[in-house]
Design a protein around this motif. Structure first.
Motif, PDB file in Angstrom:
ATOM      1  N   CYS A   9      -1.383  -7.541 -35.719  1.00  0.00           N
ATOM      2  CA  CYS A   9      -1.915  -7.391 -37.069  1.00  0.00           C
ATOM      3  C   CYS A   9      -2.706  -6.077 -37.162  1.00  0.00           C
ATOM      4  O   CYS A   9      -3.505  -5.765 -36.292  1.00  0.00           O
ATOM      5  N   CYS A  12      -6.642  -6.980 -37.669  1.00  0.00           N
ATOM      6  CA  CYS A  12      -7.478  -7.671 -36.690  1.00  0.00           C
ATOM      7  C   CYS A  12      -6.909  -7.599 -35.289  1.00  0.00           C
ATOM      8  O   CYS A  12      -7.508  -8.113 -34.347  1.00  0.00           O
ATOM      9  N   CYS A  29      -0.878 -12.900 -41.351  1.00  0.00           N
ATOM     10  CA  CYS A  29      -1.628 -13.032 -40.111  1.00  0.00           C
ATOM     11  C   CYS A  29      -2.425 -14.337 -40.152  1.00  0.00           C
ATOM     12  O   CYS A  29      -3.160 -14.583 -41.105  1.00  0.00           O
ATOM     13  N   CYS A  32      -6.523 -13.337 -40.098  1.00  0.00           N
ATOM     14  CA  CYS A  32      -7.236 -12.660 -41.179  1.00  0.00           C
ATOM     15  C   CYS A  32      -6.478 -12.689 -42.503  1.00  0.00           C
ATOM     16  O   CYS A  32      -6.992 -12.219 -43.513  1.00  0.00           O
ATOM     17  N   HIS A  34      -3.858 -11.016 -43.397  1.00  0.00           N
ATOM     18  CA  HIS A  34      -3.217  -9.749 -43.744  1.00  0.00           C
ATOM     19  C   HIS A  34      -1.705  -9.950 -43.835  1.00  0.00           C
ATOM     20  O   HIS A  34      -1.113 -10.628 -43.008  1.00  0.00           O
TER      21      HIS A  34
HETATM   22 ZN    ZN Z   1      -4.943 -10.203 -38.779  1.00  0.00          ZN
END
Ligand code: ZN
Ligand code: ZN
Lengths: 207, 213
Positions: A9, A12, A29, A32, A34
């Motif tokens: 990711c 993160c 993700c 997080c 994303h």
């Molecule tokens: Zn992430």
């Protein structure tokens, strides 16, 4: 050959097994949230269609007047070039350059490079510099401010209607449509898919 | 020196290429796919972000004090700063536009400064909010940054359009350059910030000394 069995990711750095996505599925993700990738159906043809439309609209919006200002018989008119170039001749060179680069040059360059990239992939021609083009495309993205300029035009329009008679030109509408197409191109762009074309050809669209 | 976060590529001896998303072995210095330089976290991310942020913060002062727009109406010259312009708009009765300009030119840059300074602080010391919230704050700054340019574009359109000699004409003030620089620098600052460090844990002091030994 490079194996892409892992992805990480960007926000993160969580290490994940490369997801095998169905068409139109999106990989998020788990840590997080994303958006890592979304596998688009017919991405290449969609990008080409919206990209070509956007370029034509941008060319059109440079040809006609953006708006006309009429203050009791005193008429002045601007087009897209002028909002930057008038400033240039009025010796506000830095300002005019910034405006013109952000509202015309960068968006046009982004789309032209995407189309060029797709054309080369379609021709199955992958020169070494192609990876630099792809990096340039993603690097330029934050600097294209077409939609911000459009809001700026709307704000100045509302400012001026109180003191003068304003008329919208063809370019206004062309640029509005260009912003829509450009936003569509942006929402379609998927980094993993584009890089996978470079690597393996577009027959294998999956991650 | 930091502890890479649990489950990250870095802790597993891998590097995620920020340019193309390829996960490579950490021994490689250059990405085999795109030739970008590889490193587990962006090198000097914090220092570069802070340097750009401080420069932008200094420029934000002239951007607010110098006029954005110089209007000449029937021979009378009027200088408008960012805040002055917003107040004029509000008094003239165009409240919605005043709000738009206020959000774009005052609220967005100030928010960006606060969030980015706070994120840099969090990367050094432990912050109170969770990493998830911090990364959401980071995404917010990335998303809103460009919208501060609205005011610059408004000035550009007005200057290009309104040139009726002494009857009515508009010139850009020096504040525009400073303000454009603020927007561009804060965008660079947000771009150079590496959100992955938000998940890492800074080393405690005794761990740093033992690492040095
Ligand atoms: Zn992430
Ligand atoms: Zn790479």
């Amino acid at each position: 050959m490079i194996k892409t069995q892992f992805v990480a990711c960007d926000h993160c750095d969580l290490l994940l097994d490369a997801p095998s996505l169905q068409e139109e599925q999106c990989a998020l993700c788990p840590r997080c949230g994303h958006k890592i990738s979304r596998l688009r159906k017919n991405l290449m043809s969609q990008l080409t269609a919206y990209g070509v439309t956007a370029l034509i609209l941008l060319a059109l919006s440079n040809m006609f007047s953006l708006m006309t200002f009429n203050l009791s018989g005193n008429i002045s008119e601007i087009n897209l070039w002028q909002s930057a170039l008038n400033l240039y001749f009025e010796q506000y060179k830095t300002l005019s350059l910034i405006v013109f680069i952000f509202i015309v040059i960068v968006p046009a360059l982004v789309i032209a490079l995407i189309l060029f990239f797709i054309a080369l992939i379609r021709l199955n021609h992958r020169p070494k510099a192609l990876s630099n083009i792809l990096r340039l495309i993603f690097g330029l993205l934050p600097w294209a401010m077409a939609e911000v300029f459009f809001v700026g035009v709307l704000v100045s329009l509302v400012k001026l209607v109180t003191i003068a008679q304003m008329n919208l030109g063809w370019s206004f509408w062309a640029y509005a449509l260009f912003c829509v197409c450009y936003a569509k191109v942006l929402s379609l762009l998927d980094r993993y898919q584009l890089w996978s074309w470079l690597e393996r050809g577009y027959a294998h669209d999956s991650l | 020196m930091t502890h890479y976060s649990e489950g990250s590529a870095a802790i597993n001896g891998l590097v995620n290429c920020t340019e193309c998303g390829l996960v490579a072995k950490k021994e490689l210095t250059v990405c085999p796919r795109c030739n970008a330089r590889l490193s587990p976290r962006r090198i000097y991310s914090l220092q570069v972000t802070l340097a750009l942020l401080i420069t932008a913060f200094v420029l934000y002062i002239p951007a607010n004090l110098l006029p954005m727009m110089v209007t000449e109406k029937l021979g009378q010259v009027e200088y408008n700063t960012i805040l002055g312009g917003i107040i004029v708009l509000w008094e003239e009765g165009s409240e919605p536009i005043a709000v738009v300009v206020f959000v774009a030119s005052v609220l967005v840059p100030v928010l960006k400064f606060i969030i980015l300074f706070y994120l840099c602080f969090c990367a050094i010391a432990q912050g109170a909010v969770s990493a998830k919230t911090r990364v959401n704050l980071y995404r917010l700054t990335e998303f809103i940054g460009r919208w501060s340019m609205v005011d610059i574009f408004v000035v550009a359109v007005l200057v290009a359009l309104i040139q009726l000699d002494h009857l009515l004409n508009v010139q850009p003030g020096n504040g525009t350059i400073a303000f454009a620089a603020v927007v561009i620098l804060t965008m660079f600052a947000a771009n150079s910030f590496d959100p992955r460090i938000l998940w890492d844990k800074p080393l405690k002091r005794d761990e740093i000394t033992s690492a040095r030994k």
